[in-house]
Design an enzyme around this catalytic site. Structure first.
Site, PDB file in Angstrom:
ATOM      1  N   HIS A 196       0.804  -1.206   0.000  1.00  0.00           N
ATOM      2  CA  HIS A 196       0.000   0.000   0.000  1.00  0.00           C
ATOM      3  C   HIS A 196       0.843   1.264   0.000  1.00  0.00           C
ATOM      4  CE1 HIS A 196      -2.484   3.255   1.796  1.00  0.00           C
ATOM      5  NE2 HIS A 196      -3.377   2.767   0.958  1.00  0.00           N
ATOM      6  N   CYS A 197       2.050   1.211   0.568  1.00  0.00           N
ATOM      7  CA  CYS A 197       2.816   2.445   0.785  1.00  0.00           C
ATOM      8  C   CYS A 197       3.722   2.823  -0.385  1.00  0.00           C
ATOM      9  CB  CYS A 197       3.654   2.315   2.063  1.00  0.00           C
ATOM     10  SG  CYS A 197       2.682   2.241   3.576  1.00  0.00           S
ATOM     11  N   ILE A 198       4.629   1.934  -0.763  1.00  0.00           N
ATOM     12  CA  ILE A 198       5.676   2.312  -1.711  1.00  0.00           C
ATOM     13  C   ILE A 198       5.119   2.727  -3.068  1.00  0.00           C
ATOM     14  CG2 ILE A 198       7.838   1.606  -2.801  1.00  0.00           C
ATOM     15  CD1 ILE A 198       7.904   1.889   0.257  1.00  0.00           C
TER      16      ILE A 198
END
Length: 418
Positions: A259-261
């Site tokens: 979800h983040c990178i």
């Protein structure tokens, strides 16, 4: 009175609730997903970092989750942990944050601490969340209630660092808000880092993940260059990583997931663009990373092409559908665009992943192989996308079909490395 209500019980919110229960805080959850709530009510965790045994302990401590937002009105602290994704055209999507803020505002009472943990561009806490809370409640942040920002640092599947021992950045809309946030998180986390303000804390989170984004793009591009020059990129990176200073190792692969990178740099880029200071390096990194799944699939198609044969109709087995080793998380996994591109080549795509029961590409299920040796024997080519522990090197190097290794783990006459 409830010590904590967590709004959003996903990969960030549920571990936070688990840690709060373990620390002795009375804790409740608020979510709008019927499937999540039904699973939690039945004692089943939907994320890997909180198992069913831990959930049972939480429930024994009084934890319950539901859609009734009136529970927020009984909370001393409310932490918003909803997802911040992207729109169809790649722009930041704050719809979940806005909806959660509206729910909190409708039940907010004086003296409550409200914390946003969702990742977003600088200014979100002050310019988006604060007005929604104030208009919806009639209360003033910094006077009637306390508003803070503390970015999540969850790393799914990490056996070493969790909520309690990962340093936690805290910030507030006012110094008093920051003090209340510090007092709350000191009950849960070993080390606190107080930022100058909410914008600095929001920016720090984006920098953390953009740092990884850009460096992964760098080694991906180095891998493409080494391939063109006939150089073993994995040996290059092994040698470079022996330097004890001035170098941080990163590994190339089929793309970035989670979800983040893949998401956070878009928030940073959008904020920078709005401020009149576009980040050209981030844009270049995005071009490289977006092209890696296509490169892997095209490389596979080339391996399947020869005298009297093409990729059309060939059986390709994807090994590892999750975005990182030994987790069941498929969010933004490169397995999806790789499979899509292979289908464009006409290949028959299957996948094997003991942790992922279902993989879909554009709404169509990818057939799942459960017996790995049989699947390898039936495939024309296997692609190692994720280095789960179950993919032992001896098994894959003796594979009856050729293997394209995107993780740099395998050696052998039938192995082609990225």
């Amino acid at each position: 009175m409830i010590d904590l209500v967590v709004v959003g019980l996903g990969h960030v919110g549920l571990p936070l609730a688990a840690r709060a229960c373990a620390a002795g805080l009375t804790t409740a959850g608020h979510d709008t997903d019927p499937a999540v709530l039904a699973a939690l009510d039945a004692g089943r965790s939907h994320i890997g970092d909180v198992n069913d045994t831990q959930l049972a302990g939480m429930r024994a401590a009084g934890f319950r989750a539901g859609r009734d937002r009136s529970v927020i009105g009984r909370a001393a602290t409310v932490v918003i942990c909803v997802p911040t994704g992207l729109t169809a055209d790649g722009a930041p999507d704050l719809s979940a944050v806005r909806a959660a803020s509206a729910d909190v505002a409708a039940a907010l009472r004086p003296g409550t601490l409200v914390v946003l943990e969702s990742t977003s561009h600088p200014g979100t806490t002050q310019d988006v969340v604060r007005p929604l809370l104030e208009r919806g409640s009639g209360l003033r942040a910094g006077e009637d209630f306390h508003l803070a920002y503390s970015p999540e640092r969850i790393d799914p599947g990490n056996p070493v660092f969790g909520v309690s021992n990962t340093p936690k950045i805290v910030s507030g809309c006012t110094p008093l808000c920051a003090k209340h946030a510090t007092a709350f998180y000191s009950r849960l986390v070993d080390t606190l880092v107080v930022a100058k303000g909410t914008r600095e804390a929001e920016m720090a989170k984006l920098v953390e993940n953009t740092y990884r984004y850009v460096n992964i793009a760098l080694v991906d591009e180095i891998a493409l260059c080494c391939d063109a020059m006939g150089i073993d990129v994995w040996d290059v990176l092994h040698c470079a990583a022996t330097k004890p200073f001035g170098y941080a190792p990163f590994r190339p692969g089929a793309g970035v997931g989670g979800h983040c990178i893949p998401v956070d740099p878009h928030y940073l880029a959008a904020g920078a663009e709005a401020a009149g200071s576009p980040l050209r390096l981030v844009a270049a990194a995005r071009t490289v990373l977006d092209g890696m799944p296509r490169h892997v699939a095209d490389r596979a198609a080339a391996l399947l092409t020869g005298p009297g044969r093409t990729a059309a109709g060939a059986g390709v087995l994807l090994l590892g559908a999750a975005y990182k080793p030994d987790v069941a998380d498929v969010r933004n996994s490169p397995a999806v665009p790789v499979a899509r591109r292979l289908r464009e080549h006409g290949a028959r795509v299957l996948y094997h992943d003991p942790l992922v029961p279902d993989l879909r590409v554009d709404g169509t299920a990818v057939p799942r192989a459960t017996d790995l040796p049989s699947a390898l024997a039936a495939a024309d080519l296997a692609i190692l996308l994720q280095d789960h522990a179950c993919y032992g090197a001896p098994l894959l190097t003796r594979s009856p079909c050729p293997v394209l290794d995107t993780r740099g783990r395998l050696f052998g006459p039938h192995v082609t490395r990225l």
